[in-house]
Design an enzyme around this catalytic site. Structure first.
Site, PDB file in Angstrom:
ATOM      1  N   GLY A   8       0.836  -1.212   0.000  1.00  0.00           N
ATOM      2  CA  GLY A   8       0.000   0.000   0.000  1.00  0.00           C
ATOM      3  C   GLY A   8       0.860   1.247   0.000  1.00  0.00           C
ATOM      4  O   GLY A   8       0.476   2.284   0.558  1.00  0.00           O
ATOM      5  N   GLY A  11      -0.598   4.557  -0.979  1.00  0.00           N
ATOM      6  CA  GLY A  11      -1.797   4.977  -0.254  1.00  0.00           C
ATOM      7  C   GLY A  11      -1.549   6.106   0.737  1.00  0.00           C
ATOM      8  O   GLY A  11      -0.464   6.696   0.775  1.00  0.00           O
ATOM      9  N   GLN A  12      -2.570   6.398   1.537  1.00  0.00           N
ATOM     10  CA  GLN A  12      -2.497   7.561   2.428  1.00  0.00           C
ATOM     11  C   GLN A  12      -1.333   7.448   3.425  1.00  0.00           C
ATOM     12  O   GLN A  12      -0.543   8.382   3.572  1.00  0.00           O
ATOM     13  CB  GLN A  12      -3.816   7.737   3.205  1.00  0.00           C
ATOM     14  N   ASP A  53      -0.027  -8.083  -5.970  1.00  0.00           N
ATOM     15  CA  ASP A  53      -1.428  -8.247  -5.589  1.00  0.00           C
ATOM     16  C   ASP A  53      -1.425  -9.061  -4.300  1.00  0.00           C
ATOM     17  O   ASP A  53      -1.077 -10.252  -4.312  1.00  0.00           O
ATOM     18  CB  ASP A  53      -2.168  -8.983  -6.722  1.00  0.00           C
ATOM     19  N   TYR A 142     -15.484  -3.839   7.380  1.00  0.00           N
ATOM     20  CA  TYR A 142     -14.172  -3.288   7.722  1.00  0.00           C
ATOM     21  C   TYR A 142     -13.789  -3.704   9.153  1.00  0.00           C
ATOM     22  O   TYR A 142     -12.698  -4.225   9.392  1.00  0.00           O
ATOM     23  CB  TYR A 142     -14.244  -1.759   7.613  1.00  0.00           C
ATOM     24  N   LYS A 146     -10.859  -6.146  10.649  1.00  0.00           N
ATOM     25  CA  LYS A 146      -9.850  -5.589  11.568  1.00  0.00           C
ATOM     26  C   LYS A 146      -9.735  -6.436  12.836  1.00  0.00           C
ATOM     27  O   LYS A 146      -8.623  -6.730  13.286  1.00  0.00           O
ATOM     28  CB  LYS A 146     -10.155  -4.124  11.902  1.00  0.00           C
TER      29      LYS A 146
END
Ligand code: SER
Length: 319
Positions: A8, A11-12, A53, A142, A146
């Site tokens: 990631g 990503g952020q 991936d 989500y 988690k």
């Protein structure tokens, strides 16, 4: 010297963490990976980058072998609102992706950092001063991924000795890479809109308190936890970490101190409001403070000042 893989990486969190890690451990020793989103030029040109991936274990193992990776920061995941829009994809990316990462870590003896979230809590969790160890019955895909992820990381440590570590991040606020599809995203959007249009329409109601954190503190949390003395870690995975708790009206008031013309109105998004209502108002992060010295630097006031300054520079504006 450590060899680090970041998933990631575009990503952020990843776009900033990869650069922090490269600065600390050397550009060549930090391998960024992403799926579809192309990272920015700096990240791409400052060190190795591969497209992988996470749902396909061979693509991860190949990069881990090639670079002799010993540490993984596994950040690739779908956020809460997009996960609710496509729960099947969320299960694949968040759950199978993590399982694959842990399997590769077991086989190639890597340590693993995995972020959990305030989303791992649910409507029956005590919402004020939410304890480190408490009821976790989230009602979103989500949240389910988690909690299961937290348990899976604990399991891989106990059963296979994989050095797994992680924190429950609150809403993260940054000026570099915007988040995509989270419930706490309003606290990022509001700054962009305050600078561009001097007004913002918020999708969460007044009085919706949530834990939040400025990105520099989040990056510090990840690195500090991975460098912590393992003998002191009683929890290892899923440490509550927070820096501030506020509702939309508080961030708006803080912005108004710097941009007096700023105004905010509301158009509630029922999906994200329901998700936010099921999450804590504020978490107790004393376990992280005691076990590895967690200490945030930014509060709402200092974060707002810095966000507005940095975003104005980015937009060539003087506020
Ligand atoms: N920021 C995340 C979200 O809103 C929560 O961890 O989905």
């Amino acid at each position: 010297m450590q060899k680090i893989l970041v998933t990631g990486a575009a990503g952020q969190i990843g776009s900033e963490l990869t650069m922090v890690l490269r600065g600390k451990y050397g550009n060549e020793n930090v391998i960024g990976t992403g799926h579809e989103k192309r990272p920015d030029k700096t990240l791409l040109e400052s060190g190795p980058f591969h497209f992988i991936d996470c749902t396909k274990i061979d693509t991860i193992a190949e990069v881990v072998m090639k670079h002799k990776v010993d540490t993984i920061y596994h950040l690739a995941a779908l956020l809460s609102a997009v996960a609710e829009a496509d729960p099947q994809l969320a299960w694949k990316v968040n759950m199978i992706g993590l399982y694959n990462m842990l399997e590769v870590a077991r086989e190639y003896k890597c340590s693993v950092f995995t972020p959990s979230s305030i989303g791992a809590f649910g409507p029956t969790t005590p919402s004020d001063n939410t304890p480190q160890d408490t009821i976790q019955r989230p009602n979103t895909m989500y949240g389910i991924t988690k909690v299961a992820g937290e348990l899976l990381c604990d399991y891989y440590f106990k059963r296979f000795g994989v050095d797994t570590r992680g924190v429950r991040f609150p809403g993260l606020i940054s000026y570099k890479t915007p988040p995509s599809g989270g419930t706490t995203d309003y606290a990022v959007e509001i700054y962009y809109e305050a600078i561009k249009r001097k007004k913002y329409t918020c999708y969460l109601k007044e009085g919706t308190y949530l834990d939040m954190m400025y990105m520099p503190d989040a990056l510090k949390a990840a690195v500090d936890l991975m460098e912590a003395d393992p003998a002191r870690l009683k929890h290892r995975n899923a440490f509550n970490v927070s820096a501030m708790s506020f509702a939309p009206e508080h961030i708006a008031a803080e912005i108004k101190k710097i941009i007096p013309e700023f105004t905010m109105d509301f158009k509630i998004d029922p999906l994200r409001q329901a998700i936010a209502d099921s999450w804590p108002n504020n978490m107790d992060d004393s376990a992280a403070r005691e076990e590895w010295g967690w200490q945030p630097e930014y509060d709402l006031e200092s974060m707002t000042k810095d966000m507005i300054e940095k975003l104005s520079q980015k937009n060539n504006l003087i506020v």
